[in-house]
Scaffold this active site. Structure first.
Site, PDB file in Angstrom:
ATOM      1  CG  HIS A   1       1.008   3.365  12.602  1.00  0.00           C
ATOM      2  ND1 HIS A   1      -0.358   3.243  12.709  1.00  0.00           N
ATOM      3  CD2 HIS A   1       1.343   2.702  11.461  1.00  0.00           C
ATOM      4  CE1 HIS A   1      -0.811   2.511  11.687  1.00  0.00           C
ATOM      5  NE2 HIS A   1       0.209   2.176  10.917  1.00  0.00           N
TER       6      HIS A   1
ATOM      7  CD  GLU B   1       1.050  -3.820   5.898  1.00  0.00           C
ATOM      8  OE1 GLU B   1       1.818  -3.111   6.572  1.00  0.00           O
ATOM      9  OE2 GLU B   1      -0.056  -3.429   5.470  1.00  0.00           O
TER      10      GLU B   1
ATOM     11  CG  ASP C   1       2.760   0.656   7.949  1.00  0.00           C
ATOM     12  OD1 ASP C   1       2.388  -0.031   6.980  1.00  0.00           O
ATOM     13  OD2 ASP C   1       1.990   1.026   8.851  1.00  0.00           O
TER      14      ASP C   1
ATOM     15  CG  HIS D   1      -0.357   0.101   2.534  1.00  0.00           C
ATOM     16  ND1 HIS D   1       0.043   1.292   3.099  1.00  0.00           N
ATOM     17  CD2 HIS D   1      -0.062  -0.857   3.449  1.00  0.00           C
ATOM     18  CE1 HIS D   1       0.527   1.068   4.325  1.00  0.00           C
ATOM     19  NE2 HIS D   1       0.484  -0.235   4.564  1.00  0.00           N
TER      20      HIS D   1
ATOM     21  CD  GLU E   1      -3.007  -1.669   5.460  1.00  0.00           C
ATOM     22  OE1 GLU E   1      -3.227  -2.642   6.182  1.00  0.00           O
ATOM     23  OE2 GLU E   1      -2.507  -0.608   5.912  1.00  0.00           O
ATOM     24  CD  GLU E   2      -1.495   2.384   7.607  1.00  0.00           C
ATOM     25  OE1 GLU E   2      -2.181   2.025   8.582  1.00  0.00           O
ATOM     26  OE2 GLU E   2      -0.309   2.026   7.450  1.00  0.00           O
TER      27      GLU E   2
ATOM     28  CG  ASP F   1      -2.773   3.906   2.476  1.00  0.00           C
ATOM     29  OD1 ASP F   1      -2.387   2.908   1.820  1.00  0.00           O
ATOM     30  OD2 ASP F   1      -3.506   3.790   3.479  1.00  0.00           O
TER      31      ASP F   1
END
Lengths: 430, 430
Positions: A391, A191, A133, A100, A167-168, A102
């Site tokens: 994150h 991931e 990520d 992903h 995805e997030e 995003d």
């Protein structure tokens, strides 16, 4: 030289190209609704590799009307999904490589040593939001493809590279790619597993409970019914439910986890005035879904718990707790530990690392839930990067791991999609 | 006719004047910082009654530097305090009649049947914000004075009528009047006691606790320490402290109250994201102070409880709970049950109602805390209106009770301040 040796050597010589690519990707802050510029860099790379490109803006009726579309985003303009295919000669198994584009918001820039989108290289690491990520994982995928293409290794099965949005926020990008018809015999999602194999992924849903009390002046608080005290009772009941659900799990990968499928109370808000008994409390949380159950059965377990409380508790009989499911959802994922895709990746891992990989269950959902539950595609989550830094401020990825993952994925592609026979002979004879 | 009879008769004939006055007062929304127009109506009435007027804007240094000034308001311009004195002939006891002109916000106007500031008269009640808390009580005071003045009853002691601002925010208006030199041998505050006598008033302070946990992803919540779960432990400890404090109270007025001095948890806020373990929780509440203790000793009791928890709890040893005292404070008040002021009001009550009043402890602080603790003035809180409707939508006061209270207060004034001897003879002879 064998394929393995050639792949190893090519990446040893050229793997560092991935650093530049990752830096450029990190430098485009592809927060939600801002994915376009980072996707353009991926697109450019896929064109350079000669892949067949499919670039489209998601959001058609088939997506929006799908029962598993859990998305509050309405505008997808200018921020497309990308699928790029390396067509095989036929007769082999196909493989989806899904990443992903995003990233989650960077948080407070003051918490970062460098600019959150600097792409700084320091001590063998690339820094910046999305490095781990999962732009680093996506670079591993592209490096793996570049290796195979550069070495002229011809495959039987198709390789379907996907760079998706959303995805997030629950996975609408991958759901859109499934609905657009992209299927395969297996899928790898890099991931940040810290080089472990995750054949199981925990799913999750968000709930909101509204607990109602009765207001009163704090000086005569016994004339009211405190929503905060009621909320505490509810939280205790939820903990009992969590314990019951986890006690009944018996998958070998869950043996060493303290709480395989947690129910997390993430937020509580009650009251507006110190001198008043609060008459309402809002509890929000994340309900973990076991790979061995459906989203619907998980939902029912929680609703039954609340319904029982509403039936048995004197106060809740009068003022029942309300439950809502809101926001994004992540479907759980499950693959047999001895599935052939697990074997292929494990073999590749051993060839590169000289030892078998750790196999675990992920504590979070991935887009793999859509690929497996909706697309029926066997999925393994495996990638460089670590959840610890995802994150968070000062997110980074180790360059060595990113290139190592590329090598393992390249070997897995060849092992899964199958090299062409003449190709084997021709090259192996060199 | 005796004074009692004359007062009774005068109010029977003229008491309804109070309705119009109350309506006008309710129609001026004297929320905090908007008290000026309602004060102007009181001023007009006091002039009409021929009282000596002292109107001033509070906020001088003696107030701001006072250790018991708990006020975050900086601007008092245009919203004065008012004191109006009915000078006695001398040789009698003086009496303060204290009412506050400020009202709490009206809340959501849609919750009201009529406009919150309508002053509508319906079924023997006047409706509107402030009707019961406490413009109705203030009208009782003014009616009592008007009765005495109209009947020509001369008093020995001074009657000091006060219409103050800021009661709802901690009492800076009354503190200012004490610091300006207004003292007396007794005081009546007609807060809504529903015609009961409150010689004891519970004080209160606001506290804020900050509880720190450790963040983690909800899917691995066992890697974090939930601030919500920690907050629950803190709330439980506070409940134990509340129980201990209340168990040790043995005043006769507290025998029938379930929790004489509650610790109310009014507000809790924790977490920002359903999928994260929250790393901070803020708890706000109201700490009830017994009339038999000082504000300082109450504060120490709470701080000791938190300090003990910080010392004994493994996690709090590392991340101690923080405590703050913030916002307004209300000093507690206490008068002996057989104090002569209690006797005077009780006698007056019996004369009007034919039975003794109920005597209770108030569950909230009043400006009486400043009058008694700072001014050293004996205080009884007694008034029409009921706490149930104060601070709520559709607040009202019963007109009959307002006039009845006026009669009891008029008799109490005469009883306390003492009618002039010649006056007695002259009038009693009629």
């Amino acid at each position: 030289m064998t394929h393995e040796q050639k792949i190893h050597q090519w990446l040893k010589q050229n793997g560092m190209r991935g650093i530049k690519l990752l830096q450029r990707l990190v430098q485009e802050p592809s927060r939600r609704e801002q994915e376009g510029k980072a996707q353009a860099i991926i697109l450019e790379k896929c064109r350079e590799l000669g892949l067949s490109i499919d670039l489209w803006e998601i959001g058609d009726d088939s997506l929006r009307n799908h029962p598993n579309f859990y998305c509050d985003r309405t505008d997808f303009k200018g921020n497309p999904n990308l699928v790029a295919v390396l067509k095989g000669a036929g007769g082999g198994k196909s493989l989806i490589l899904n990443g992903h584009i995003d990233v989650v918001p960077e948080g407070n820039p003051n918490d970062w040593e460098d600019d959150p989108f600097s792409g700084t290289v320091k001590d063998g690491k690339v820094y910046g939001r999305g490095a781990t990520d999962m732009k680093g994982g996506t670079v591993s995928l592209l490096l793996a493809l570049e290796t195979i293409i550069s070495l002229g290794i011809k495959l039987k099965g198709d390789v379907i590279f996907q760079s998706v949005i959303e995805e997030e926020s629950g996975g609408a990008g991958t759901l859109a790619s499934v609905l657009r018809g992209y299927h395969a015999d297996g899928a790898i999602i890099p991931e940040p597993t810290n080089m472990k194999l995750f054949p199981l992924q925990q799913g999750s849903m968000w709930f909101r409970l509204t607990v109602k009390g009765k207001s009163a002046h704090g000086g005569t608080r016994y004339e009211g019914v405190s929503a905060i005290e009621l909320a505490l009772e509810v939280v205790n009941q939820i903990k009992l439910l969590e314990q019951k659900r986890n006690d009944s799990l018996n998958h070998p990968l869950y043996e060493n986890l303290p709480i395989p499928i947690p129910i997390n109370i993430g937020k509580i808000e009650s009251g507006a005035w110190p001198s008043s008994v609060p008459d309402k409390a809002i509890i929000e949380g994340r309900f973990g879904i076991a790979p061995t159950e459906t989203m619907e059965s998980a939902q029912t377990a929680m609703e039954d718990c609340i319904a029982r409380l509403n039936a048995e508790h004197d106060w809740f009989q009068k003022k029942p707790i309300e439950i809502e499911w809101f926001g994004a959802r992540w479907l759980p994922g499950k693959l047999d530990l001895n599935h052939s895709l697990m074997e292929t990746i494990t073999d590749s891992f051993i060839k590169v690392k000289g030892e078998p990989p750790l196999v675990e269950a992920s504590p979070w959902g991935t887009d793999g839930g859509y690929l497996s539950n909706i697309g029926g595609i066997p999925v393994v989550v495996f990638g460089p990067g670590t959840t610890e830094v995802a994150h968070d401020a000062n997110e980074y990825i180790e360059i060595e791991k990113m290139i190592e993952a590329a090598e393992i994925i390249a070997l897995s592609i060849v092992g899964w999609c199958g090299p062409m026979r003449d190709n084997i002979h021709g090259k192996e004879a060199d």
